[in-house]
Each structure stands twice: as C-alpha cells, then as structure tokens.
Design an enzyme around this catalytic site. Structure first.
Site, PDB file in Angstrom:
ATOM      1  N   GLU A  46      47.027  43.401  42.562  1.00  0.00           N
ATOM      2  CA  GLU A  46      46.855  44.307  42.001  1.00  0.00           C
ATOM      3  C   GLU A  46      48.071  44.643  42.208  1.00  0.00           C
ATOM      4  O   GLU A  46      48.647  45.834  41.951  1.00  0.00           O
ATOM      5  CB  GLU A  46      45.798  45.430  42.428  1.00  0.00           C
ATOM      6  CG  GLU A  46      44.486  45.051  41.695  1.00  0.00           C
ATOM      7  CD  GLU A  46      44.592  45.827  40.609  1.00  0.00           C
ATOM      8  OE1 GLU A  46      45.642  46.689  39.885  1.00  0.00           O
ATOM      9  OE2 GLU A  46      43.613  45.604  39.663  1.00  0.00           O
ATOM     10  N   TYR A 129      44.733  53.544  45.051  1.00  0.00           N
ATOM     11  CA  TYR A 129      44.275  52.804  43.319  1.00  0.00           C
ATOM     12  C   TYR A 129      44.020  51.352  44.004  1.00  0.00           C
ATOM     13  O   TYR A 129      43.148  50.633  43.504  1.00  0.00           O
ATOM     14  CB  TYR A 129      45.893  52.619  42.638  1.00  0.00           C
ATOM     15  CG  TYR A 129      45.633  52.049  42.176  1.00  0.00           C
ATOM     16  CD1 TYR A 129      44.360  52.137  40.659  1.00  0.00           C
ATOM     17  CD2 TYR A 129      46.269  50.484  41.335  1.00  0.00           C
ATOM     18  CE1 TYR A 129      44.418  51.041  40.200  1.00  0.00           C
ATOM     19  CE2 TYR A 129      46.339  49.920  40.187  1.00  0.00           C
ATOM     20  CZ  TYR A 129      45.572  49.568  39.565  1.00  0.00           C
ATOM     21  OH  TYR A 129      45.530  48.485  38.416  1.00  0.00           O
ATOM     22  N   ASP A 147      45.271  54.709  38.068  1.00  0.00           N
ATOM     23  CA  ASP A 147      46.958  54.111  37.943  1.00  0.00           C
ATOM     24  C   ASP A 147      48.137  55.569  37.061  1.00  0.00           C
ATOM     25  O   ASP A 147      46.470  55.720  36.248  1.00  0.00           O
ATOM     26  CB  ASP A 147      46.934  53.133  37.685  1.00  0.00           C
ATOM     27  CG  ASP A 147      46.929  52.529  36.379  1.00  0.00           C
ATOM     28  OD1 ASP A 147      46.048  52.870  35.643  1.00  0.00           O
ATOM     29  OD2 ASP A 147      47.065  51.449  36.329  1.00  0.00           O
TER      30      ASP A 147
END
Length: 363
Positions: A46, A129, A147
């Site tokens: 991520e 996020y 996102d």
C-alpha cells in the site's frame, strides 16, 4: 454534505455488496501481496502503490520482500540498502517512514502489525487510507480505505458531487464506505472497490457496459458518469533550473554527493548539482564558477550532453547535464565519494540522476 440514510435510498446495499464481491473474486488480478494477505506485505504494497501504477510496483515489491522478508529484517536493515531497494519509486520519505514505523512495531508490538485503528494510526507514515487497507485486507476489520479510486467509484455510484480534491471530502467518503462495507468480507469489499476503480470505473471513458455494479450506479442512469467525480485541478508546478555534471577523476571514478538528511530526496546520492538562479548567466564560465563556489570543487566542465526534465508533485527540474573532470586533489568525506562503475550500483540515486547516468553511458 451530511451523510444520512438519504444517500443510500436508491441503492440496495446487500445486492451491491454481493455483485461487487462476486465480480472481484472472479476477476481479481493475481498480485503478489494478495497471496497470503500478510499484514506486513499488505502494508509495504500500500505504501508503494501510493501514486504509482500496479504494474510498476510489482517488481519493486518482489525485490523489497526478497531483501526484507520480515518486519525484523526491515527494522534492522541499513538505511542505504533500504533506499537502494526503493530506488526509482520516488517519494523516498515514504520508505523512511515505513522503516521507522516497522522499528516501532518490532519494539512495541513484538513484530506484529497492530490490529486496532488507534494503534495502527499512531505509526509513522500510516494515514487513514493505509490504516484502513491493512485492517480490512489483512485482518478482516470493516474499516474504510478511501483513495482516489474509491472516491471516483462511489461519487458515480451514489451521485456525490463534492470536490474530491478537497481534504474534507475524504471524510464524507469514509462515512459512505462505513455505510456500504460488507461486514462479512470487508477485505474483498475494499479490494473490490479499488480494483473496480483501477480496471473498469476509470478516470476517463469508464467501461460502464462491463461494470458489475452498473445496475446500482446513479451516474450511469443519469448519463453523468463522465462529469463525476468533481475534481479541481492542482496549482501549477514551479520550474527549477539546474546544472549537474558527471565528473570523473584521473582513474575514471565518478564523483557523487549525498544529499542532506532533510528535504527533497533526503539522504539519496546525486551527481554534483547547482541551481541556476539567473538564466542570463548560464554560460559555461559562470556555471564552472558556481560549481567551484557552491560545492567547493575545482573542476573542469567539458561538454553539455543533454537536458533532463523531471516532474515532482510540486516542481519540475530542468537539468542541464555536463561532463567534467576534477582538476585538483580530492579528499573523500561522508557526503562526497569517488565511486567506480561497479561501486555505483551500491548507491541509491533518484530517477533524474539515473537518467543522467544512462545518458552518459549512451555517449
């Protein structure tokens, strides 16, 4: 905009969840961080995927996990090696923050990535996020992971006209996800939203006829899918004029410099570089003088071999590239090194300097 039951009145939430998750389980891409959904690997992926395409990330992710297969390996690694593993991905503060946070996880949580929103959000570089992605994907906790892809998809599905470029809009979409997320399979639900945004519900020309949740999409039925999401343009970037030189000594070694530990591209290596403040004074003699005065180097510039333009998020480097030689004795320090061609591979260089070196090698 307040989020209440009104926003969900035109959507069958259970049917939406089922259609979305079923599509994802049939069509999901085979990505290395999905193999075991290990929290550490999800975390690394991520961080890498922020503002970088999936296809670009895959080889970087595989190499990074090969070099640092566990949290302990990354926590104990030398920073120069970590930066080298990240070389080319950009946004190097991310990997520094990742390593700092991993060290905290090792010391405070015995190497186990925390699984509560409060604890994970306190780790350096872990924003809402990333926290939501790790908690939902790796631990199956129904937390939003919002996102740009997710905001685009949901702005179309639910006809939300808030400007997604505004930080305040993220809170709206987080509330929306909390109302929509599957509590039975939050991992697949969040990944499916991201996948849908990446593959089908794209920024321009969305593939509505292939969309598994088209029947739930208010923008599609209203014919406004190309008008959403609302997104104001960023402010203009600033151009910076630079001169940089690939300088060798009498033995053919290259002179390289370690950038300061704070600021843009911190602690990465570069070829000697100066900023050109006055475009009218960019003749060779002036540039040599600036190199000598600014970097305390006694060098001879030989030829200009090209220009490289590199775009950062907030500025653009216009980099004039020279070759040159050192014309006096040189003493190495922690910040200044002479590196052979083979030794150059051990140092992490930002992309513009990698481009410079390729340009030099092509002569």
């Amino acid at each position: 905009m307040l989020i209440g039951h009104e926003i969900f009145k035109n959507i069958n939430i259970n049917a939406f969840q089922n259609d979305l998750i079923a599509w994802f389980k049939n069509e999901q891409r085979d990505l290395p961080w999905r193999i075991d959904q290990d929290p550490y690997k999800v975390w690394v992926s991520e961080i890498m995927l922020q503002q970088t395409r999936v296809d670009t990330v895959i080889p970087y992710f595989n190499r990074f996990i090969e070099w640092f297969p566990t949290i302990d390996d990354l926590a104990e690694a030398d920073e120069d090696k970590v930066l080298k593993a990240w070389e080319g991905l950009g946004y190097y503060s991310r990997v520094r923050n990742l390593q700092s946070a991993v060290k905290e996880v090792k010391e405070k949580y015995n190497g186990e990535v925390p699984n509560t929103p409060k604890e994970i959000a306190e780790l350096k570089g872990v924003g809402p996020y990333t926290a939501g992605a790790i908690l939902s994907i790796a631990y199956g906790i129904p937390e939003p992971a919002v996102d740009g892809n997710v905001m685009r998809v949901l702005s179309r599905i639910l006809s939300i006209w808030d400007d997604i470029a505004k930080p305040s809009s993220r809170k709206i979409f987080e509330q929306v996800v909390r109302g929509l997320i599957s509590h039975e399979d939050p991992s697949a639900f969040n990944q499916a939203l991201m996948e849908l945004g990446a593959l089908v519900c794209t920024p321009t020309s969305p593939s509505c006829l292939l969309c598994p949740v088209r029947e739930h999409c208010q923008a599609f039925f209203a014919g406004v899918q190309n008008e959403l999401p609302v997104k104001t343009k960023k402010t203009k970037t600033r151009d910076v004029q630079l001169a940089s030189a690939i300088i060798t000594d009498t033995s053919g070694k290259f002179l390289i410099h370690k950038r300061p530990k704070n600021g843009l591209l911190a602690n990465l290596w570069e070829f000697p570089t100066i900023e050109l403040h006055h475009p009218m004074l960019n003749d060779r003699e002036h540039i040599v003088t600036r190199f000598n005065e600014t970097l305390d180097l006694d060098i001879k510039l030989e030829q200009i071999i090209g220009q490289i333009d590199h775009v950062f998020s907030h500025l653009v480097w216009n980099l004039k590239v020279y070759t040159g030689t050192i014309t006096s004795e040189f003493t190495e320090t922690d910040e200044w090194k002479l590196a052979s061609f083979e030794e150059m591979k051990e140092y992490a260089f930002p992309v513009p300097y990698q481009k410079m070196f390729k340009l030099y090698q092509s002569l």
